[in-house]
Design a protein around this motif. Structure first.
Motif, PDB file in Angstrom:
ATOM      1  N   VAL A  15       1.301  -1.180  -0.024  1.00  0.00           N
ATOM      2  CA  VAL A  15      -0.080  -0.560   0.514  1.00  0.00           C
ATOM      3  C   VAL A  15       1.007   1.337  -0.105  1.00  0.00           C
ATOM      4  CG1 VAL A  15      -1.831   1.219   1.385  1.00  0.00           C
ATOM      5  CG2 VAL A  15      -1.993  -1.341   1.290  1.00  0.00           C
ATOM      6  N   ALA A  16       1.932   1.459   0.986  1.00  0.00           N
ATOM      7  CA  ALA A  16       2.825   2.262   1.040  1.00  0.00           C
ATOM      8  C   ALA A  16       3.950   2.497   0.142  1.00  0.00           C
ATOM      9  CB  ALA A  16       2.806   3.004   2.375  1.00  0.00           C
ATOM     10  N   GLY A  17       4.140   1.868  -0.786  1.00  0.00           N
ATOM     11  CA  GLY A  17       5.637   1.558  -1.794  1.00  0.00           C
ATOM     12  C   GLY A  17       6.791   1.081  -0.066  1.00  0.00           C
ATOM     13  N   LEU A  18       7.187   1.755  -0.691  1.00  0.00           N
ATOM     14  CA  LEU A  18       8.755   0.930   0.465  1.00  0.00           C
ATOM     15  C   LEU A  18       8.117   1.251   1.762  1.00  0.00           C
ATOM     16  CD1 LEU A  18      11.871   1.168  -0.127  1.00  0.00           C
ATOM     17  CD2 LEU A  18      12.242   3.093   1.494  1.00  0.00           C
ATOM     18  N   GLN A 479      -5.215  -5.078  -0.950  1.00  0.00           N
ATOM     19  CA  GLN A 479      -5.540  -3.506  -1.688  1.00  0.00           C
ATOM     20  C   GLN A 479      -4.198  -3.202  -2.516  1.00  0.00           C
ATOM     21  OE1 GLN A 479      -8.403  -1.025   0.054  1.00  0.00           O
ATOM     22  NE2 GLN A 479      -6.639  -0.075   1.188  1.00  0.00           N
ATOM     23  N   GLN A 480      -4.226  -1.840  -3.731  1.00  0.00           N
ATOM     24  CA  GLN A 480      -3.761  -1.584  -3.737  1.00  0.00           C
ATOM     25  C   GLN A 480      -4.197  -0.197  -4.418  1.00  0.00           C
ATOM     26  OE1 GLN A 480      -2.547  -3.987  -7.132  1.00  0.00           O
ATOM     27  NE2 GLN A 480      -0.766  -3.664  -6.769  1.00  0.00           N
ATOM     28  N   GLY A 481      -3.562   1.178  -4.021  1.00  0.00           N
ATOM     29  CA  GLY A 481      -4.064   2.316  -4.269  1.00  0.00           C
ATOM     30  C   GLY A 481      -3.295   3.429  -4.384  1.00  0.00           C
ATOM     31  N   PRO A 482      -3.499   4.733  -4.251  1.00  0.00           N
ATOM     32  CA  PRO A 482      -2.935   5.871  -5.445  1.00  0.00           C
ATOM     33  C   PRO A 482      -1.679   6.005  -3.927  1.00  0.00           C
ATOM     34  CG  PRO A 482      -4.487   6.943  -3.594  1.00  0.00           C
ATOM     35  CD  PRO A 482      -4.047   4.467  -3.554  1.00  0.00           C
ATOM     36  N   ALA A 483      -1.518   5.668  -2.854  1.00  0.00           N
ATOM     37  CA  ALA A 483      -0.421   6.284  -2.199  1.00  0.00           C
ATOM     38  C   ALA A 483       1.195   5.661  -2.812  1.00  0.00           C
ATOM     39  CB  ALA A 483      -1.065   5.467  -0.780  1.00  0.00           C
ATOM     40  N   PHE A 484       1.990   6.635  -2.218  1.00  0.00           N
ATOM     41  CA  PHE A 484       3.108   6.724  -2.840  1.00  0.00           C
ATOM     42  C   PHE A 484       3.555   4.970  -2.576  1.00  0.00           C
ATOM     43  CE2 PHE A 484       7.958   6.568  -2.440  1.00  0.00           C
ATOM     44  CZ  PHE A 484       8.161   7.388  -3.748  1.00  0.00           C
ATOM     45  N   SER A 485       4.790   5.074  -3.462  1.00  0.00           N
ATOM     46  CA  SER A 485       5.109   3.608  -4.328  1.00  0.00           C
ATOM     47  C   SER A 485       6.211   4.035  -4.846  1.00  0.00           C
ATOM     48  CB  SER A 485       4.383   2.451  -4.825  1.00  0.00           C
ATOM     49  OG  SER A 485       4.802   1.253  -5.402  1.00  0.00           O
ATOM     50  N   ALA A 486       7.301   3.382  -3.683  1.00  0.00           N
ATOM     51  CA  ALA A 486       8.667   3.903  -4.776  1.00  0.00           C
ATOM     52  C   ALA A 486       8.995   2.417  -6.337  1.00  0.00           C
ATOM     53  CB  ALA A 486       9.767   3.677  -3.735  1.00  0.00           C
ATOM     54  N   LYS A 487       8.706   2.083  -5.997  1.00  0.00           N
ATOM     55  CA  LYS A 487       8.237   1.027  -7.387  1.00  0.00           C
ATOM     56  C   LYS A 487       7.804   1.393  -8.835  1.00  0.00           C
ATOM     57  CE  LYS A 487       9.761  -3.029  -9.717  1.00  0.00           C
ATOM     58  NZ  LYS A 487       9.560  -3.975  -9.255  1.00  0.00           N
TER      59      LYS A 487
END
Length: 695
Positions: A15-18, A479-487
């Motif tokens: 959810v929050a990437g890194l 779930q996935q969403g718009p929060a920051f994802s480093a990848k």
């Protein structure tokens, strides 16, 4: 796999990437600091690159002081070779200024905890359970803490103050009374013989968790419980006479995961079981008046200790009558650990909602829940919070532009104020990629939501310009969403768009949507992902349908393995910790009950093994045409590395290009920053190589 109460299966690009990649504090590794020159400098340009990973930080575990003037929180750093480390910070709520607190580096988890009068702070340090003054001075060890590598879900407190602040109840492991697991030969009798943590251990250490109490003034420690059970998640009654805790007292707890709530009388040490359900109760806490117990609960009789299809809700139990009530029933989504307001009139919890995580407030007597924030259009994901007596809330929240930072909700509502900006020096100069949500119709005419991340300056008129990577979440109940994802930001920096599909089974869309995956793994949810891909290509002509990649971690790796047997459009695939053989996975994973609750029976029953084999990617490996970069942590106990080994050999047998990466010391998720950076760079190289070959 990947979603549970204690985060064992936290995914690498969640959810929050890194933040998810680095969410496990350094414990077993004990990596020493390294010279600054050993850590790559942050990328100087406006593109997000792997070197930036070492310089990202995020906030968590906020705790407001009893006087409401200050808060403590944790900050996780990644600027060393090895696993991330954590230290405490303080926040002045009047000025909004924050700074490192004391010398408390090496926090092991659990976060800070103020004493009832605000005169002391508890935290778990590298040496054990620590106690310090409010300014961080005078730190001393209150008690030793030990743990077990048993795969036990724990989402309640690890330690808690007595109401008068004179004692601390805590959880620690006791030595095993069972046969030595390093004997020659090793004799194994337990169903749960595999560990879940504690590398390099090969087997369950057979330690058990019990309750202890420490006297703050003298440091004297008394053990309260013993035996062959695992007690955890204590909470002290307001009158100081009783402890709540959670345990599983089935005849063989290894075979049946059924956690209930118990009480312990501190004067007599008498233990009483107060819930007797076939579901699961967790994280119980007393109301301020001692009349009600708040907890998180599941109702289904067949549950898993790892990843549950049923979405947990907030419950209350009337102490006098023993009557339980599902007060969170009106919010049809996954609810986080519920927390009392200081006056006991309200209950707060997080709710997964369409790719974001919001904070809700609910009357303690039940009724309509109120969304505190963020507003739906703000698209934030709250990961931790604390509520002051005056209603002020401090929350850790990730946004599309950053990992989790601290925000303050004044009066408990309205737009929050950001009070930490830990990554301004790194992200402030980056052109971050935007994320757009869209909904599409899938094969059975259901609405499914997807999120598309596109490079900064995305040119919608440039037909076929941008390669597209399908990034699949794990769980499957996540779930996935718009929060920051480093990848995703790194993919965008390389000129690639990335697509995330919240396929059936995902959380954040109600229980009936989560149920759709039952007895149908590598089925309808895979078709949802492909339908989302088709919808994205139709909606955004600038995406290049000839340069498609696919990747995912855990269950996302499983779906990646499966979908390349069903669809030959993908030019490159990168599964992390993916399952290739559902039958072998069931019998080799530490969590033997995971597929049982997904299929409503053990695999040897009712033809389930045949169903599992029929949906295993390795069964159809002869259909694969996509080059595959397999990747796995050497010490993964949730998904055994043999799942990669099988698939790698099978891919070679059928003549498909395959490379297998194995990362030492890593488990199901990746912890060491240099490994995260290396995997990111290798992933980008894999896509570049195979997209360049497209004619």
């Amino acid at each position: 796999m990947g979603k549970n109460a204690n985060g064992i299966g936290a995914l690498m690009w969640g959810v929050a990437g890194l933040a998810m990649a680095l969410a496990t504090p350094a414990t077993a590794q004990n990596q020493p600091p390294v010279r600054a020159e050993s850590v790559p400098a942050a990328g100087a340009g406006d593109r997000f690159v792997s070197a930036d990973l070492f310089h990202l930080r995020f906030a968590a575990d906020p705790q407001i002081a009893p006087d409401g003037r200050r808060a403590l929180f944790t900050v996780q750093y990644a600027d060393r070779i090895g696993a991330p480390y954590t230290r405490l910070w303080s926040l002045d709520l009047a000025t909004g200024k924050s700074a490192p607190w004391g010398s408390a580096e090496g926090i092991e988890g659990g976060g800070p905890l103020w004493s009832p009068d605000g005169g002391k702070v508890l935290y778990r340090g590298a040496d054990g359970l620590m106690i310090a003054n409010p300014d961080g001075s005078g730190a001393r060890k209150l008690a030793d803490l030990d743990d077990t590598n048993h795969p036990l879900p724990r989402m309640g407190a690890r330690y808690v103050w007595s109401p008068d602040g004179s004692r601390v109840a805590f959880v620690s492991a006791t030595p095993s009374t069972e046969p030595e697991m390093e004997a020659d030969p090793i004799v194994i009798t337990r169903y749960w013989y595999r560990p879940a943590r504690g590398w390099p251990a090969r087997f369950n250490d057979n330690k058990h968790l019990h309750l202890f109490v420490a006297d703050v003034a003298s440091g004297q420690v008394t053990q309260l419980t013993d035996g062959q059970y695992y007690e955890h998640s204590p909470d002290w009654s307001p009158d100081g006479r009783t402890l709540l805790f959670v345990s599983n007292h089935e005849a063989d707890p290894d075979l049946t995961y059924n956690a209930d709530i118990f009480t312990l009388d501190l004067a007599t040490k008498a233990i009483r079981q107060i819930t007797h359900t076939r579901g699961i109760e967790s994280a119980p806490t007393w109301s301020p008046d001692g009349r009600t117990i708040l907890y998180s609960g599941l109702k289904r009789q067949v549950t898993s200790s790892e990843s549950n299809m049923e979405e947990p809700h907030a419950w209350t139990l009337d102490v006098a009558s023993g009557q339980a009530r599902e007060i969170g029933a009106g919010v049809d989504s996954t609810q986080g650990r519920p927390v009392w307001s200081p006056d006991g009139k309200s209950v707060y919890f997080t709710v997964q909602a369409r790719g974001s995580v919001a904070l809700y407030r609910l009357p303690a007597t039940g009724g309509a829940a109120e969304r505190i924030g963020p507003a739906p259009e703000a698209r934030g994901s709250v990961s931790g919070f604390s509520v002051a007596r005056n209603g002020t809330i401090v929350a850790a929240m990730a946004t599309p532009g950053d990992l989790a930072q601290l925000y303050v909700f004044r009066g408990g509502r309205g737009a929050p104020t950001q009070v930490t900006s830990l990554n301004t020096g790194v992200l402030g100069r980056k052109a971050l990629a935007p994320v757009e949500a869209f909904t599409f119709k899938t094969f059975d005419d259901r609405d499914v939501e997807a999120f598309l991340t596109v490079p900064a300056g995305f040119d919608a008129s440039a037909r076929g310009k941008y390669p597209l990577i399908v990034v699949i979440h794990g769980g499957p109940h996540g779930q996935q969403g718009p929060a920051f994802s480093a990848k995703n930001q790194a993919l965008a920096a390389a000129g690639y768009a990335s697509l995330m599909v919240n396929y059936r089974g995902s959380t954040g869309y109600g229980q009936s949507f989560a149920n759709l995956i039952a007895r149908d793994q590598d089925g309808g949810e895979g078709r949802d992902v492909l339908a989302g891909l088709d919808a994205a290509l139709a909606k955004y002509p600038a995406l290049d349908e000839k340069r498609l990649g696919i990747e995912g971690a855990s269950y996302g790796g499983q779906l990646t393995n499966w979908l390349i047997t069903q669809d030959q459009r993908f030019k490159a695939a990168i599964p992390w910790a993916g399952i290739s053989n559902l039958v072998s996975h069931n019998y080799m994973s530490v969590y033997h009950d995971y597929l049982q609750q997904e299929y409503f029976g053990k695999p040897h029953e009712d033809g389930i093994n045949d169903m599992l084999w029929g949906r295993s990617a390795i069964r159809f490996v002869h259909k694969v045409k996509t080059p595959v970069l397999l990747s796995h942590g050497d010490n993964d106990l949730l998904v055994n590395p043999a799942e990669d080994e099988q698939y790698f050999t099978a891919l070679k047998d059928v003549g498909v290009e395959a490379v297998m990466l194995r990362y030492p010391r890593e488990g199901h998720s990746m912890r060491e920053t240099q490994h995260v950076a290396d995997f990111l760079d290798r992933s980008l190289d894999w896509y570049a190589k195979h997209f360049a070959a497209v004619k």
